[in-house]
Write a protein that holds these residues in place. Sequence first.
Motif, PDB file in Angstrom:
ATOM      1  N   MET A 239     -24.683 -37.305 -24.002  1.00  0.00           N
ATOM      2  CA  MET A 239     -25.444 -36.158 -24.486  1.00  0.00           C
ATOM      3  C   MET A 239     -24.860 -34.861 -23.944  1.00  0.00           C
ATOM      4  O   MET A 239     -24.560 -34.774 -22.752  1.00  0.00           O
ATOM      5  N   ASP A 240     -24.707 -33.847 -24.797  1.00  0.00           N
ATOM      6  CA  ASP A 240     -24.256 -32.542 -24.357  1.00  0.00           C
ATOM      7  C   ASP A 240     -25.351 -31.817 -23.591  1.00  0.00           C
ATOM      8  O   ASP A 240     -25.093 -31.117 -22.621  1.00  0.00           O
ATOM      9  N   LYS A 241     -26.589 -31.962 -24.028  1.00  0.00           N
ATOM     10  CA  LYS A 241     -27.722 -31.357 -23.347  1.00  0.00           C
ATOM     11  C   LYS A 241     -28.939 -32.263 -23.534  1.00  0.00           C
ATOM     12  O   LYS A 241     -28.981 -33.059 -24.481  1.00  0.00           O
ATOM     13  N   PRO A 242     -29.922 -32.161 -22.658  1.00  0.00           N
ATOM     14  CA  PRO A 242     -31.100 -33.037 -22.770  1.00  0.00           C
ATOM     15  C   PRO A 242     -31.881 -32.780 -24.051  1.00  0.00           C
ATOM     16  O   PRO A 242     -31.971 -31.637 -24.519  1.00  0.00           O
ATOM     17  N   VAL A 243     -32.432 -33.832 -24.606  1.00  0.00           N
ATOM     18  CA  VAL A 243     -33.334 -33.673 -25.746  1.00  0.00           C
ATOM     19  C   VAL A 243     -34.664 -33.123 -25.251  1.00  0.00           C
ATOM     20  O   VAL A 243     -35.020 -33.260 -24.067  1.00  0.00           O
ATOM     21  N   LYS A 244     -35.398 -32.498 -26.168  1.00  0.00           N
ATOM     22  CA  LYS A 244     -36.693 -31.914 -25.825  1.00  0.00           C
ATOM     23  C   LYS A 244     -37.800 -32.722 -26.493  1.00  0.00           C
ATOM     24  O   LYS A 244     -37.764 -32.951 -27.699  1.00  0.00           O
ATOM     25  N   LEU A 245     -38.776 -33.140 -25.701  1.00  0.00           N
ATOM     26  CA  LEU A 245     -39.856 -34.005 -26.176  1.00  0.00           C
ATOM     27  C   LEU A 245     -41.201 -33.364 -25.871  1.00  0.00           C
ATOM     28  O   LEU A 245     -41.404 -32.817 -24.781  1.00  0.00           O
ATOM     29  N   LEU A 246     -42.129 -33.445 -26.833  1.00  0.00           N
ATOM     30  CA  LEU A 246     -43.516 -33.046 -26.606  1.00  0.00           C
ATOM     31  C   LEU A 246     -44.371 -34.299 -26.568  1.00  0.00           C
ATOM     32  O   LEU A 246     -44.298 -35.131 -27.481  1.00  0.00           O
ATOM     33  N   SER A 247     -45.169 -34.447 -25.512  1.00  0.00           N
ATOM     34  CA  SER A 247     -46.092 -35.585 -25.386  1.00  0.00           C
ATOM     35  C   SER A 247     -47.517 -35.052 -25.434  1.00  0.00           C
ATOM     36  O   SER A 247     -47.846 -34.083 -24.731  1.00  0.00           O
TER      37      SER A 247
ATOM     38  N   GLY B  56     -42.599 -43.638 -23.896  1.00  0.00           N
ATOM     39  CA  GLY B  56     -41.804 -42.488 -23.489  1.00  0.00           C
ATOM     40  C   GLY B  56     -40.319 -42.731 -23.672  1.00  0.00           C
ATOM     41  O   GLY B  56     -39.590 -41.862 -24.165  1.00  0.00           O
ATOM     42  N   ALA B  57     -39.871 -43.939 -23.303  1.00  0.00           N
ATOM     43  CA  ALA B  57     -38.451 -44.282 -23.456  1.00  0.00           C
ATOM     44  C   ALA B  57     -38.063 -44.386 -24.927  1.00  0.00           C
ATOM     45  O   ALA B  57     -36.982 -43.936 -25.330  1.00  0.00           O
ATOM     46  N   PHE B  58     -38.937 -44.974 -25.732  1.00  0.00           N
ATOM     47  CA  PHE B  58     -38.654 -45.093 -27.163  1.00  0.00           C
ATOM     48  C   PHE B  58     -38.518 -43.707 -27.790  1.00  0.00           C
ATOM     49  O   PHE B  58     -37.609 -43.469 -28.611  1.00  0.00           O
ATOM     50  N   ALA B  59     -39.391 -42.789 -27.407  1.00  0.00           N
ATOM     51  CA  ALA B  59     -39.326 -41.424 -27.940  1.00  0.00           C
ATOM     52  C   ALA B  59     -38.017 -40.739 -27.540  1.00  0.00           C
ATOM     53  O   ALA B  59     -37.400 -40.043 -28.350  1.00  0.00           O
ATOM     54  N   VAL B  60     -37.580 -40.957 -26.296  1.00  0.00           N
ATOM     55  CA  VAL B  60     -36.300 -40.395 -25.863  1.00  0.00           C
ATOM     56  C   VAL B  60     -35.168 -40.988 -26.691  1.00  0.00           C
ATOM     57  O   VAL B  60     -34.272 -40.271 -27.159  1.00  0.00           O
TER      58      VAL B  60
END
Length: 307
Positions: free
Chosen positions: A1-9, A254-258
């Motif tokens: 990954m170039d940069k972290p993905v952004k997630l809303l929970s 959480g892991a699945f969403a990532v």
Amino acid sequence: MDKPVKLLSVGAFTLDTILRLDTLPVHQGKFIASDGVQIASGMATSAACAARRLGAEVSLWASAGDDAVGDQLIAEIEAEGVDCSLVRRVAGARSALAAILVDAHGERIIVPFYDRKAQADPAELPADLSAFDAVLVDVRWPGAAALALNAARANGRPAILDADTAPLEVLEQLLPLATHIVASEPAARIVCGQALDPESACADLASRTDAFVAVTGGAAGSWWHDRSTGSVRHVAAPRIKAVDTLAAGDVFHGAFAVGLAEAMPPEQALRFASAAAALKCQRFGGRLGAPDRAETLAMMAAHWPGD
């Protein structure tokens, strides 16, 4: 990954008191715990913390009272690196609590309390969700979950529903809004029929929606519907000795969403989630046992060589 993905929970935010016993009580009385912790938790919150440990940038949208418990909850989750700026504070409401007993085999009894005032439906979204790569919601704050799922779909983002035990009307409200449904076995049975096994429930649930569908079965693994072949496929869970299964499902989600936010193929995302959940089950303390990314990738490599 170039940069972290952004997630809303989005969803549950509770102060959990977790006590460890040799066996779960079957009658009234006093019981002495062998271990115990008190932590900020809840389905969406635990998933958020797990996703943060796996390398994502994570924001939590939840609702809490304007009480000291709410202050404690936010402080603990911010210390995990999760952005809590979207958390709603409701004047005069009590923040959520849960009492949890865990036995020597990792099984548990969970008794949560949610103040209806704190859980009232929000009038609008707290932010523009187009900045997030994926949105994950649970079933504990349905009004917020519906808004977030609709916004995620409108922005072309994965709209992921953690479909767990809840009233049928809540599940029926949220299921049509999701692009990805990962249901616990009990939730799938609420919707599809109590007599169904997880594989049959997965097929039945998939027939009711155009979303990706998976059903989790704990140590038995997970089942997902492959629309390209019209069949249900199985992902075996890594074999481990469970110490504490509390929050394993939250870590899984959480892991699945990532994984989805990182554009992993569905089966790889499920393996990623299974590995993270298995590692968590080997540690007491609910979400505190969530693994980091290196551990999770190592578990994947050991369990699915060449993946």
